[in-house]
Motif scaffolding. Structure first.
Motif, PDB file in Angstrom:
ATOM      1  N   ARG A  93       0.788  -1.295   0.136  1.00 27.66           N
ATOM      2  CA  ARG A  93      -0.055   0.021  -0.002  1.00 27.66           C
ATOM      3  C   ARG A  93       0.757   1.282  -0.032  1.00 27.66           C
ATOM      4  N   ARG A  94       0.446   2.316  -0.475  1.00 25.59           N
ATOM      5  CA  ARG A  94       1.215   3.419  -0.571  1.00 25.59           C
ATOM      6  C   ARG A  94       0.363   4.686  -0.575  1.00 25.59           C
ATOM      7  N   PHE A  95       0.957   6.144  -0.322  1.00 22.95           N
ATOM      8  CA  PHE A  95       0.089   7.117  -0.564  1.00 22.95           C
ATOM      9  C   PHE A  95       1.230   8.175  -1.111  1.00 22.95           C
ATOM     10  N   GLN A  96       0.598   9.392  -1.835  1.00 21.43           N
ATOM     11  CA  GLN A  96       1.819  10.220  -2.495  1.00 21.43           C
ATOM     12  C   GLN A  96       1.486  11.760  -1.823  1.00 21.43           C
ATOM     13  N   PHE A  97       2.566  12.444  -1.770  1.00 22.66           N
ATOM     14  CA  PHE A  97       2.250  13.657  -1.051  1.00 22.66           C
ATOM     15  C   PHE A  97       3.144  14.858  -1.978  1.00 22.66           C
ATOM     16  N   LEU A  98       2.973  15.967  -1.714  1.00 21.63           N
ATOM     17  CA  LEU A  98       3.795  17.023  -1.875  1.00 21.63           C
ATOM     18  C   LEU A  98       4.600  17.574  -1.049  1.00 21.63           C
ATOM     19  N   ASP A  99       5.963  17.688  -0.774  1.00 26.18           N
ATOM     20  CA  ASP A  99       6.726  18.343   0.153  1.00 26.18           C
ATOM     21  C   ASP A  99       6.453  19.893   0.082  1.00 26.18           C
ATOM     22  N   PRO A 100       7.010  20.677   1.017  1.00 25.35           N
ATOM     23  CA  PRO A 100       6.650  22.277   1.038  1.00 25.35           C
ATOM     24  C   PRO A 100       7.145  22.803  -0.129  1.00 25.35           C
ATOM     25  N   HIS A 101       8.059  22.102  -0.896  1.00 29.38           N
ATOM     26  CA  HIS A 101       8.659  22.663  -2.195  1.00 29.38           C
ATOM     27  C   HIS A 101       8.008  22.481  -3.437  1.00 29.38           C
ATOM     28  N   GLY A 102       6.834  21.449  -3.305  1.00 33.49           N
ATOM     29  CA  GLY A 102       6.004  21.021  -4.554  1.00 33.49           C
ATOM     30  C   GLY A 102       6.650  19.615  -5.227  1.00 33.49           C
ATOM     31  N   ASN A 103       7.814  19.250  -4.414  1.00 32.21           N
ATOM     32  CA  ASN A 103       8.208  17.860  -4.849  1.00 32.21           C
ATOM     33  C   ASN A 103       7.176  16.802  -4.679  1.00 32.21           C
ATOM     34  N   GLU A 104       6.784  15.791  -5.518  1.00 32.96           N
ATOM     35  CA  GLU A 104       5.840  14.616  -5.372  1.00 32.96           C
ATOM     36  C   GLU A 104       6.670  13.499  -4.868  1.00 32.96           C
ATOM     37  N   LEU A 105       6.381  12.950  -3.844  1.00 33.90           N
ATOM     38  CA  LEU A 105       6.911  11.760  -3.389  1.00 33.90           C
ATOM     39  C   LEU A 105       6.020  10.606  -2.962  1.00 33.90           C
ATOM     40  N   ALA A 106       6.468   9.353  -2.696  1.00 35.38           N
ATOM     41  CA  ALA A 106       5.367   8.569  -2.161  1.00 35.38           C
ATOM     42  C   ALA A 106       6.050   7.773  -1.252  1.00 35.38           C
ATOM     43  N   VAL A 107       5.019   7.108  -0.230  1.00 39.61           N
ATOM     44  CA  VAL A 107       5.622   6.220   0.853  1.00 39.61           C
ATOM     45  C   VAL A 107       4.827   5.041   0.585  1.00 39.61           C
ATOM     46  N   VAL A 108       5.751   4.001   0.775  1.00 39.03           N
ATOM     47  CA  VAL A 108       5.143   2.515   0.688  1.00 39.03           C
ATOM     48  C   VAL A 108       5.435   1.727   1.910  1.00 39.03           C
ATOM     49  N   GLN A 109       4.327   0.840   2.087  1.00 36.51           N
ATOM     50  CA  GLN A 109       4.397  -0.300   2.958  1.00 36.51           C
ATOM     51  C   GLN A 109       4.339  -1.617   2.235  1.00 36.51           C
ATOM     52  N   ALA A 110       5.275  -2.508   2.593  1.00 33.41           N
ATOM     53  CA  ALA A 110       5.195  -3.554   1.742  1.00 33.41           C
ATOM     54  C   ALA A 110       4.186  -4.618   2.429  1.00 33.41           C
ATOM     55  N   ASP A 111       3.620  -5.611   1.733  1.00 29.49           N
ATOM     56  CA  ASP A 111       2.695  -6.807   2.413  1.00 29.49           C
ATOM     57  C   ASP A 111       3.621  -7.443   3.136  1.00 29.49           C
TER      58      ASP A 111
END
Length: 111
Positions: A93-111
């Motif tokens: 599962r994961r989600f995606q976010f914008l940091d305060p400078h507008g860079n898009e990153l994702a965070v994942v947790q493997a099953d």
């Protein structure tokens, strides 16, 4: 410990992108449907996203964590904007976010 473990690249032509990375670096990419392929080294892997509705405009760094919900709370508290709430995919599962400078990153947790 949270660490970058994946980079997802937008790729409008999966076959051409796979051919390029194989020729340039010898990478073997596994297909995950018609619009996605990825290396499977178990280290920092690379995914090719060919679906224009899913692809980001720039490379997408992905950070692996042990607790996805805690990471969501932490990035939100630190000032991030969530651009894709938690969703499931084959392998985790994961989600995606914008940091305060507008860079898009994702965070994942493997099953």
């Amino acid at each position: 410990m949270a660490r970058p473990n994946y980079i997802e690249l937008p790729a409008s032509d999966i076959a051409a992108s796979k051919a390029f990375y194989h020729q340039a670096f010898g990478w073997e990419l596994t297909d995950f449907g018609p619009s996605y392929a990825a290396t499977m080294t178990g280290d920092v892997d690379v995914g090719l996203q060919g679906d224009p509705t899913e692809a980001t405009r720039a490379p997408l760094p992905v950070i692996a964590v042990d607790d996805l919900e805690a990471a969501l709370l932490a990035v939100t508290a630190a000032g991030a904007s969530i651009v894709r709430p938690i969703f499931a995919f084959p392998g985790g599962r994961r989600f995606q976010f914008l940091d305060p400078h507008g860079n898009e990153l994702a965070v994942v947790q493997a099953d």
